[in-house]
Design an enzyme around this catalytic site. Structure first.
Site, mmCIF file in Angstrom:
data_model
loop_
_atom_site.group_PDB
_atom_site.id
_atom_site.type_symbol
_atom_site.label_atom_id
_atom_site.label_comp_id
_atom_site.label_asym_id
_atom_site.label_seq_id
_atom_site.Cartn_x
_atom_site.Cartn_y
_atom_site.Cartn_z
ATOM 1 N N ARG A 163 0.851 -1.269 0.067
ATOM 2 C CA ARG A 163 -0.044 0.005 0.018
ATOM 3 C C ARG A 163 0.733 1.228 -0.123
ATOM 4 O O ARG A 163 0.477 2.166 0.651
ATOM 5 C CB ARG A 163 -0.968 0.097 1.122
ATOM 6 N N SER A 244 -10.920 -0.803 3.300
ATOM 7 C CA SER A 244 -9.935 -0.984 4.480
ATOM 8 C C SER A 244 -9.409 0.436 4.940
ATOM 9 O O SER A 244 -8.906 1.092 4.535
ATOM 10 C CB SER A 244 -8.499 -1.922 4.364
ATOM 11 N N GLU A 340 -4.559 3.895 5.948
ATOM 12 C CA GLU A 340 -4.552 3.738 4.705
ATOM 13 C C GLU A 340 -4.961 4.686 3.931
ATOM 14 O O GLU A 340 -4.700 5.180 2.730
ATOM 15 C CB GLU A 340 -5.153 2.346 4.295
HETATM 16 N N1 EPU Z 1 -10.385 -10.980 10.534
HETATM 17 C C1 EPU Z 1 -10.975 -10.672 11.694
HETATM 18 N N2 EPU Z 1 -12.171 -9.936 11.903
HETATM 19 C C2 EPU Z 1 -12.663 -9.365 10.682
HETATM 20 C C3 EPU Z 1 -12.113 -9.592 9.495
HETATM 21 C C4 EPU Z 1 -10.644 -10.216 9.527
HETATM 22 O O1 EPU Z 1 -10.453 -11.127 12.639
HETATM 23 O O2 EPU Z 1 -13.588 -8.745 10.858
HETATM 24 C C5 EPU Z 1 -9.046 -11.619 10.348
HETATM 25 C C6 EPU Z 1 -9.247 -13.130 9.621
HETATM 26 O O3 EPU Z 1 -8.153 -13.669 10.543
HETATM 27 C C7 EPU Z 1 -8.654 -12.805 8.427
HETATM 28 C C8 EPU Z 1 -7.716 -11.932 8.227
HETATM 29 O O4 EPU Z 1 -8.124 -10.839 9.256
HETATM 30 O O5 EPU Z 1 -8.089 -13.918 7.807
HETATM 31 C C9 EPU Z 1 -7.501 -11.022 6.944
HETATM 32 O O6 EPU Z 1 -8.929 -10.229 6.454
HETATM 33 P P1 EPU Z 1 -9.251 -10.430 4.874
HETATM 34 O O7 EPU Z 1 -8.996 -11.403 4.233
HETATM 35 O O8 EPU Z 1 -10.591 -9.823 4.982
HETATM 36 O O9 EPU Z 1 -8.315 -9.084 4.559
HETATM 37 P P2 EPU Z 1 -7.548 -7.651 5.309
HETATM 38 O O10 EPU Z 1 -6.227 -8.044 5.792
HETATM 39 O O11 EPU Z 1 -8.651 -7.352 6.316
HETATM 40 C C10 EPU Z 1 -6.641 -7.048 2.946
HETATM 41 C C11 EPU Z 1 -6.781 -5.859 2.229
HETATM 42 C C12 EPU Z 1 -8.019 -5.525 1.303
HETATM 43 C C13 EPU Z 1 -8.027 -6.691 0.660
HETATM 44 C C14 EPU Z 1 -8.097 -8.098 1.500
HETATM 45 C C15 EPU Z 1 -8.321 -9.579 0.616
HETATM 46 C C16 EPU Z 1 -5.424 -4.062 3.496
HETATM 47 C C17 EPU Z 1 -5.107 -2.899 4.433
HETATM 48 N N3 EPU Z 1 -6.632 -4.459 2.910
HETATM 49 O O12 EPU Z 1 -7.701 -6.897 4.060
HETATM 50 O O13 EPU Z 1 -7.973 -4.444 0.897
HETATM 51 O O14 EPU Z 1 -9.409 -6.728 -0.130
HETATM 52 O O15 EPU Z 1 -6.840 -7.874 2.123
HETATM 53 O O16 EPU Z 1 -6.774 -9.354 -0.171
HETATM 54 O O17 EPU Z 1 -4.320 -4.849 3.248
HETATM 55 C C18 EPU Z 1 -8.439 -2.245 0.952
HETATM 56 O O18 EPU Z 1 -7.471 -1.903 0.722
HETATM 57 O O19 EPU Z 1 -9.500 -1.395 0.668
HETATM 58 C C19 EPU Z 1 -8.880 -3.695 1.011
HETATM 59 C C20 EPU Z 1 -10.278 -3.592 0.891
#
Ligand code: EPU
Length: 344
Positions: A163, A244, A340
Site C-alpha cells: 500500500r 480498509s 490507509e
Molecule cells: N479478520 C478478523 N475480523 C474481521 C475480518 C478479518 O479477525 O472482521 C481476520 C481474519 O483472520 C482474516 C484476516 O483478518 O483471515 C484477513 O482478513 P481479510 O482477508 O478480509 O483481509 P484484510 O487483511 O482485512 C486486506 C486488504 C483488502 C483486501 C483483502 C483481501 C489491507 C489494508 N486490506 O484486508 O483491501 O481486499 O486483504 O486480499 O491490506 C482495501 O485496501 O481497501 C481493501 C479492501
C-alpha cells in the site's frame, strides 16, 4: 474546461461526505491539466481527485478540486503471450478489470471490484487476494505539477511497497498520474491463475461445482473474488466507506513473539522479508469494535477494518471514531495502526 464554484463533493467521495469544493473542474485532456497547473503557481491550492474511494474529507476544500476524467484504453504492444495495455487515469479500475476478463486477458482478475480510478491505483499499489498492481504494472505516466512536463516512471522507479509508492512519498503533491501501462497475459491457463489465497478455492468450488480446477479461467476467479468481496465489504453505493481504513501492521519477529505469547490465537502472515503481518481487522475485533457504532460512524459488522458512514456522519465524526479504535488497539496490543485512507 468549466470552472464551477461551491461544488458538492458528496457524489465524488465513497464515504458520501457532504462537503463542498470552493472551485471544481473536470479535466479531460493533458492540455487542460497543464493549464490548471500553469494558473496554479502559488495562486490557489489544487486538490487532485480520482474516484474518491480512498479519501476522507474532514472539511470543505479550499481552492480548486481537479477531477481527473481522462479516458481511453489502448493496446500499445503485443507479443504471442502478452499485451501491454495503456489505460487513462480517469477510467474506473473495475471497468478495466471487467474489460480484461471479458477479453480473457489475465493478471488483474484478483483485483476485481476494487472501487476507484486507474490513476489512483498505483498511488497505494492496490492489492487483494494475493495480487498487487505492481505485479502487472509496466510504467506510470504523468505530469510534473510545477513544469507541466510529462514523465514516465518504470515499475522500479515507482518504489512500490505494501500500500505504498513514490506517489505517496517523494512525488506527493508534485506529480499527477495521467495513465498506467499494465502487461496482461493473453489466454492464460489455469496454471497462471492465483487461487491459493484465502477463501478463493472454496468460493470457486461453491460457485462452479461442475467445473474441474484445470478448466478455471479469469472469469471464474473474477466471479469468486466478486462474491467474497460482496459478502464482506459494504457497497459504497449503499453504505459510505473507503474499504480498509487502516493498513495491516508489519512487525518484527521480536514484536511478533511478544504478541504471540500473550495472544496465541492471533492470525499472522509471515512475509518474505522475515517480518510478520498481523491482520488489523483481528486486532480491532479483539477490542470489541467490530460492528460497533457511535452515532452514524462505526466499524463494519462483517469486516472490522472498514470504517462506515451509516448516514449522516461528518468526516470529523469518522476521524474521531477511528482515533478511538486506534487508541484501544494501542492500549491492548501496544501497536500503532496506520491509516490507509487519505485524510484531508
Ligand atoms: N479478520 C478478523 N475480523 C474481521 C475480518 C478479518 O479477525 O472482521 C481476520 C481474519 O483472520 C482474516 C484476516 O483478518 O483471515 C484477513 O482478513 P481479510 O482477508 O478480509 O483481509 P484484510 O487483511 O482485512 C486486506 C486488504 C483488502 C483486501 C483483502 C483481501 C489491507 C489494508 N486490506 O484486508 O483491501 O481486499 O486483504 O486480499 O491490506 C482495501 O485496501 O481497501 C481493501 C479492501
Amino acid at each position: 474546461m468549466i470552472l464551477q464554484h461551491n461544488y458538492p463533493l458528496k457524489p465524488h467521495n465513497t464515504f458520501a461526505l457532504d462537503v463542498f469544493a470552493e472551485q471544481f473542474v473536470s479535466i479531460s485532456s493533458e492540455e487542460e491539466l497543464r493549464e490548471v497547473f500553469r494558473s496554479e503557481q502559488g495562486a490557489r491550492p489544487v486538490f487532485v481527485l480520482g474516484g474518491g474511494s480512498n479519501v476522507l474529507f474532514t472539511q470543505n476544500v479550499q481552492g480548486l478540486v481537479c477531477k481527473i476524467a481522462l479516458t481511453g484504453i489502448r493496446i500499445v504492444r503485443e507479443t504471442a503471450e502478452t499485451l501491454d495495455v495503456e489505460c487513462a487515469a480517469g477510467e474506473g479500475w473495475d471497468d478495466v478489470v471487467r474489460t480484461a476478463v471479458q477479453q480473457n486477458w489475465g493478471g488483474i482478475e484478483n483485483l476485481s471490484l476494487i472501487p476507484g480510478s486507474i490513476g489512483a491505483a498505483p498511488v497505494q499499489n492496490i492489492g487483494a487476494y494475493g495480487v498487487e498492481l505492481k505485479d502487472v504494472l509496466v510504467s506510470v505516466q504523468g505530469m510534473m505539477r510545477d513544469t507541466g512536463e510529462m514523465r514516465t516512471l518504470t515499475q522500479e522507479e515507482c518504489k512500490f511497497g505494501y500500500r505504498d509508492s513514490i506517489f505517496k512519498r517523494d512525488l506527493r503533491n508534485k506529480f499527477v498520474i495521467t495513465s498506467v501501462m499494465m502487461r496482461l497475459r493473453k489466454n492464460p491457463t489455469a496454471n497462471n491463475l492465483h487461487t491459493s489465497y484465502g477463501a478463493i478455492r472454496e468460493e470457486l468450488t461453491k460457485l462452479f461445482p461442475e467445473t474441474p480446477h484445470e478448466s478455471y479461467t479469469v472469469h471464474h476467479v473474477s466471479e469468486a473474488v466478486r462474491s467474497i468481496r460482496r459478502s464482506k465489504l459494504p457497497d459504497p453505493a449503499v453504505l459510505g466507506n473507503a474499504g480498509s481504513f487502516f493498513k495491516n501492521p508489519e512487525v518484527s519477529r521480536n514484536v511478533y513473539e511478544r504478541l504471540h505469547a500473550e495472544h496465541p490465537a492471533m492470525p499472522v502472515f509471515v512475509l518474505d522479508s522475515g517480518k510478520v503481518k498481523i491482520p488489523a481487522a483481528w486486532l480491532i475485533e479483539q477490542t470489541g469494535w467490530k460492528g460497533r457504532k457511535d452515532g452514524d460512524a462505526g466499524m463494519h459488522a462483517q469486516q472490522a477494518l472498514v470504517l462506515v458512514n451509516y448516514g449522516n456522519a461528518t468526516g470529523q465524526d469518522l476521524v474521531r471514531l477511528s482515533e478511538r479504535v486506534r487508541a484501544d488497539v494501542f492500549a491492548k496490543f501496544a501497536l500503532q495502526l496506520e491509516t490507509e485512507v487519505n485524510i484531508v
